[in-house]
Design a protein around this motif. Sequence first.
Motif, PDB file in Angstrom:
ATOM      1  N   ASN A 197      -5.057  -5.968   2.152  1.00  0.00           N
ATOM      2  CA  ASN A 197      -5.281  -7.320   2.685  1.00  0.00           C
ATOM      3  C   ASN A 197      -4.657  -8.386   1.782  1.00  0.00           C
ATOM      4  O   ASN A 197      -4.133  -9.389   2.267  1.00  0.00           O
ATOM      5  CB  ASN A 197      -6.767  -7.582   2.857  1.00  0.00           C
ATOM      6  N   LYS A 198      -4.713  -8.168   0.464  1.00  0.00           N
ATOM      7  CA  LYS A 198      -4.082  -9.123  -0.461  1.00  0.00           C
ATOM      8  C   LYS A 198      -2.578  -9.175  -0.237  1.00  0.00           C
ATOM      9  O   LYS A 198      -1.967 -10.253  -0.234  1.00  0.00           O
ATOM     10  CB  LYS A 198      -4.369  -8.733  -1.914  1.00  0.00           C
ATOM     11  N   GLU A 257      -1.832 -10.973   2.972  1.00  0.00           N
ATOM     12  CA  GLU A 257      -2.064 -12.408   2.798  1.00  0.00           C
ATOM     13  C   GLU A 257      -0.896 -13.061   2.059  1.00  0.00           C
ATOM     14  O   GLU A 257      -0.462 -14.159   2.413  1.00  0.00           O
ATOM     15  CB  GLU A 257      -3.365 -12.632   2.029  1.00  0.00           C
ATOM     16  N   ARG A 258      -0.367 -12.390   1.049  1.00  0.00           N
ATOM     17  CA  ARG A 258       0.780 -12.949   0.331  1.00  0.00           C
ATOM     18  C   ARG A 258       1.997 -13.066   1.242  1.00  0.00           C
ATOM     19  O   ARG A 258       2.744 -14.036   1.179  1.00  0.00           O
ATOM     20  CB  ARG A 258       1.129 -12.059  -0.869  1.00  0.00           C
ATOM     21  N   GLY A 271       0.421 -15.100   4.932  1.00  0.00           N
ATOM     22  CA  GLY A 271      -0.670 -16.064   4.851  1.00  0.00           C
ATOM     23  C   GLY A 271      -0.346 -17.423   5.441  1.00  0.00           C
ATOM     24  O   GLY A 271      -1.140 -17.996   6.188  1.00  0.00           O
ATOM     25  N   LYS A 314      -2.385 -18.944   9.019  1.00  0.00           N
ATOM     26  CA  LYS A 314      -3.426 -19.882   8.591  1.00  0.00           C
ATOM     27  C   LYS A 314      -4.138 -20.521   9.791  1.00  0.00           C
ATOM     28  O   LYS A 314      -5.367 -20.550   9.854  1.00  0.00           O
ATOM     29  CB  LYS A 314      -2.794 -20.964   7.706  1.00  0.00           C
ATOM     30  N   LYS A 344      -6.350 -17.983  11.731  1.00  0.00           N
ATOM     31  CA  LYS A 344      -7.587 -17.686  11.004  1.00  0.00           C
ATOM     32  C   LYS A 344      -8.600 -18.813  11.173  1.00  0.00           C
ATOM     33  O   LYS A 344      -9.792 -18.565  11.388  1.00  0.00           O
ATOM     34  CB  LYS A 344      -7.307 -17.491   9.516  1.00  0.00           C
TER      35      LYS A 344
END
Length: 179
Positions: free
Chosen positions: A155-156, A159-160, A163, A167, A170
Amino acid sequence: MAEERAEKRKREQEEGGDSTGKAKEEEKNRSLNVTLEQAEAMEKKQNKKEKGKAAFGWDIFNQDSLYKAHKKRVARVPVDRAAYEEAKEKDPDFYRDADSLAFGGTGYQPTKERLDVMVNELLDCHEKRNKFSRRRPENPEAGVDYINDRNKHFNKKIERAYGEFTKVIKENLERGTAL
């Protein structure tokens, strides 16, 4: 462009002052206004800073860093001078040269105690290396959006990479106004 640089260099040489000469002159003028005690303290501080400077990035693997590490490790292992001198007296070929016919012979055999000292030092280095990796602290305020550690790292990465593009989606999902 190259002609301009050549002309500039030629002018500087004709004037008699190059950049290193100016720097030396400034250093000389600065040192005239400092007392001997202050100069010694500054030099001691600079030497201490250079000595304690940690290697950074790929400099960890350069020859100076490896030599410093070797010196530290050798300092921890005590040297038995008496045994060294005794072995040197006992063996006439203690210092062999390239023309020696004793190549591949038994040569120097360390004692059991010396081997134990070396093994203990290697085990200490191994323990230090294992302690070097530290546990990263968890952030309790961060939202849980994972089911296990592997999913957390995935997930990290997502996201990088995505992301900024996800945005708005989300935010809409959190508000409940998503289409």
